[in-house]
Design an enzyme around this catalytic site. Sequence first.
Site, mmCIF file in Angstrom:
data_model
loop_
_atom_site.group_PDB
_atom_site.id
_atom_site.type_symbol
_atom_site.label_atom_id
_atom_site.label_comp_id
_atom_site.label_asym_id
_atom_site.label_seq_id
_atom_site.Cartn_x
_atom_site.Cartn_y
_atom_site.Cartn_z
ATOM 1 N N LYS A 112 -39.225 20.945 -34.807
ATOM 2 C CA LYS A 112 -38.683 21.017 -33.448
ATOM 3 C C LYS A 112 -37.175 21.198 -33.545
ATOM 4 O O LYS A 112 -36.460 20.301 -33.995
ATOM 5 C CB LYS A 112 -39.036 19.761 -32.665
ATOM 6 C CG LYS A 112 -38.641 19.805 -31.194
ATOM 7 C CD LYS A 112 -39.125 18.536 -30.509
ATOM 8 C CE LYS A 112 -38.786 18.527 -29.032
ATOM 9 N NZ LYS A 112 -39.245 17.265 -28.383
ATOM 10 N N ARG A 165 -35.843 20.234 -19.021
ATOM 11 C CA ARG A 165 -35.137 19.026 -18.596
ATOM 12 C C ARG A 165 -35.228 18.825 -17.094
ATOM 13 O O ARG A 165 -35.277 17.701 -16.607
ATOM 14 C CB ARG A 165 -33.688 19.070 -19.089
ATOM 15 C CG ARG A 165 -33.613 19.026 -20.610
ATOM 16 C CD ARG A 165 -32.197 18.993 -21.141
ATOM 17 N NE ARG A 165 -32.206 18.978 -22.606
ATOM 18 C CZ ARG A 165 -31.122 18.949 -23.359
ATOM 19 N NH1 ARG A 165 -29.919 18.926 -22.789
ATOM 20 N NH2 ARG A 165 -31.215 18.952 -24.672
ATOM 21 N N ARG A 174 -29.319 16.572 -28.746
ATOM 22 C CA ARG A 174 -30.214 15.869 -29.668
ATOM 23 C C ARG A 174 -30.070 16.414 -31.092
ATOM 24 O O ARG A 174 -31.010 16.386 -31.873
ATOM 25 C CB ARG A 174 -31.661 15.995 -29.178
ATOM 26 C CG ARG A 174 -31.892 15.411 -27.785
ATOM 27 C CD ARG A 174 -33.373 15.396 -27.429
ATOM 28 N NE ARG A 174 -33.599 14.720 -26.171
ATOM 29 C CZ ARG A 174 -33.955 15.324 -25.029
ATOM 30 N NH1 ARG A 174 -34.147 16.627 -25.013
ATOM 31 N NH2 ARG A 174 -34.136 14.630 -23.917
ATOM 32 N N GLU A 234 -40.115 19.136 -43.435
ATOM 33 C CA GLU A 234 -40.635 18.294 -42.353
ATOM 34 C C GLU A 234 -42.153 18.401 -42.246
ATOM 35 O O GLU A 234 -42.853 17.406 -42.037
ATOM 36 C CB GLU A 234 -39.982 18.695 -41.021
ATOM 37 C CG GLU A 234 -38.515 18.326 -40.891
ATOM 38 C CD GLU A 234 -38.302 16.879 -40.491
ATOM 39 O OE1 GLU A 234 -39.286 16.107 -40.464
ATOM 40 O OE2 GLU A 234 -37.140 16.518 -40.209
ATOM 41 N N LYS A 278 -41.732 24.420 -32.617
ATOM 42 C CA LYS A 278 -41.219 24.464 -31.246
ATOM 43 C C LYS A 278 -39.711 24.662 -31.307
ATOM 44 O O LYS A 278 -39.042 23.897 -31.995
ATOM 45 C CB LYS A 278 -41.554 23.151 -30.539
ATOM 46 C CG LYS A 278 -41.092 23.062 -29.086
ATOM 47 C CD LYS A 278 -41.475 21.717 -28.489
ATOM 48 C CE LYS A 278 -41.038 21.630 -27.029
ATOM 49 N NZ LYS A 278 -41.383 20.323 -26.428
ATOM 50 N N TYR A 337 -47.170 27.698 -20.570
ATOM 51 C CA TYR A 337 -47.295 27.489 -19.128
ATOM 52 C C TYR A 337 -48.084 28.614 -18.479
ATOM 53 O O TYR A 337 -48.472 28.497 -17.316
ATOM 54 C CB TYR A 337 -45.902 27.355 -18.506
ATOM 55 C CG TYR A 337 -45.115 26.226 -19.125
ATOM 56 C CD1 TYR A 337 -45.381 24.902 -18.781
ATOM 57 C CD2 TYR A 337 -44.148 26.468 -20.100
ATOM 58 C CE1 TYR A 337 -44.692 23.860 -19.378
ATOM 59 C CE2 TYR A 337 -43.452 25.436 -20.701
ATOM 60 C CZ TYR A 337 -43.727 24.129 -20.345
ATOM 61 O OH TYR A 337 -43.048 23.083 -20.951
#
Length: 327
Positions: free
Chosen positions: A198, A208, A219, A235, A250, A315
Site C-alpha cells: 500500500k 478521504r 501517512r 512486504e 493498492k 467502485y
Amino acid sequence: MPGFPEVRPRRLRSSAAVRRLVAETTLEPRQLILPMFIREDAREPIAIRSMPGVVQHTRDTARKAVAEAASLGLGGVMLFGVPSVKDPVGSGALDPAGILNVAIADAVAEAGDSLLVMSDLCLDEFTSHGHCGVLDAAGRVDNDATLSIYAEMGVAQASAGAHVVGPSGMMDGQVGAVRTALDAAGFIDTVILAYAVKYASAFFGPFREAVDSSLTGDRKTYQQDNANSRDAIREVDLDIAEGADIVMVKPALAYLDIIRQVRDHVNVPVAAYNISGEYAMVEAAAANGWIDREAAIVETLTSIRRAGADTILTYWATEAVHLLNHR
C-alpha cells in the site's frame, strides 16, 4: 521469401467473435469486489462529491446493494464504516454495535454465503486524528500498540460474520497479530486479505471524503514510498509468512508494474484496488466528454487483470457486470 507477408496478425482481430475467441485476459463478475461505505445514523444515501455515483450508504441501502452484488455474481463486497463519533483510539472499531460491525452482520444476513463479505481492518475511519493507528506521546503512530487493537478488531469483525478481514494499516506485524488472534478465538477459517503493498499515494484523495477522514498531514512513515519496488516484494513475503491468504497491491493503475512483479513472485492469489482517485479521473474526463466512459471502465479493469491481479476491488464492480454482459 514471398513478396507479401503470409503472416497476418489482423486475421485474429477481424471480428468481435474471433477477438473473444483468442482473448488472453478474462474479466468476469466473480473477479470483482465492490467497496462500500456505510454511514452511522444516515437516513438516506449521501453522495460523495469527488466520486460521482458512489454514496455513503444507510444500513438499509447497503443491504440492498449487497443483495444486488450477490445477484450479479460478484466475488464480494468490502465494507468501510463511517462512524458519527471518533476518538483518539478508534474505540468504535471494537464496539459490537459500531457501524462497521453491524454493517458486516447486515451483509451476511442479506447474502449468506452467496458472496464474500469482507471488512476493512484499520483505524483511520474511527480515529479523531485520522491515522491508521494510535499515537504515542510524541504524536507518532505507535506500531506495536496498534497491533493489539488490530487483533481485537479482527475478532470483532469475524464475530460479526466477516468471511474475510483486510488489515490495511501497513503496521509491521499486522497480519501475524490478526491471524494469531483469529485462531485463538476459533476463527481458523476466516480469510486474511492483506493490504501487503500500500503506497502513500496522491490518488487516495477522494477516499478521504468518502470516510470523512480527520487526517492532517500524511501517512508516509508507514505507507510505502512510490519510488520503491523491491520493498513491495519484501512486504509481501513478510505478510505471507505471517499467514496472509491473499495479498493486495493498492493503488492499481500507477502500480501495474508492481502487480506484475508480485504475481510473478508469489503462489497465493493477488488482489488489486482500483482506488478512488483512479475512479474519479475517469469519471471527470468522461463528464467533460474527453473519453468514452464505458469503454474506459472496461479497459481500465482489463489492464489490471492483464497486469496479473486475480481479483479487483473497484467502485465500478456492479456497473462493470452490466457492461460485460452487453459487449
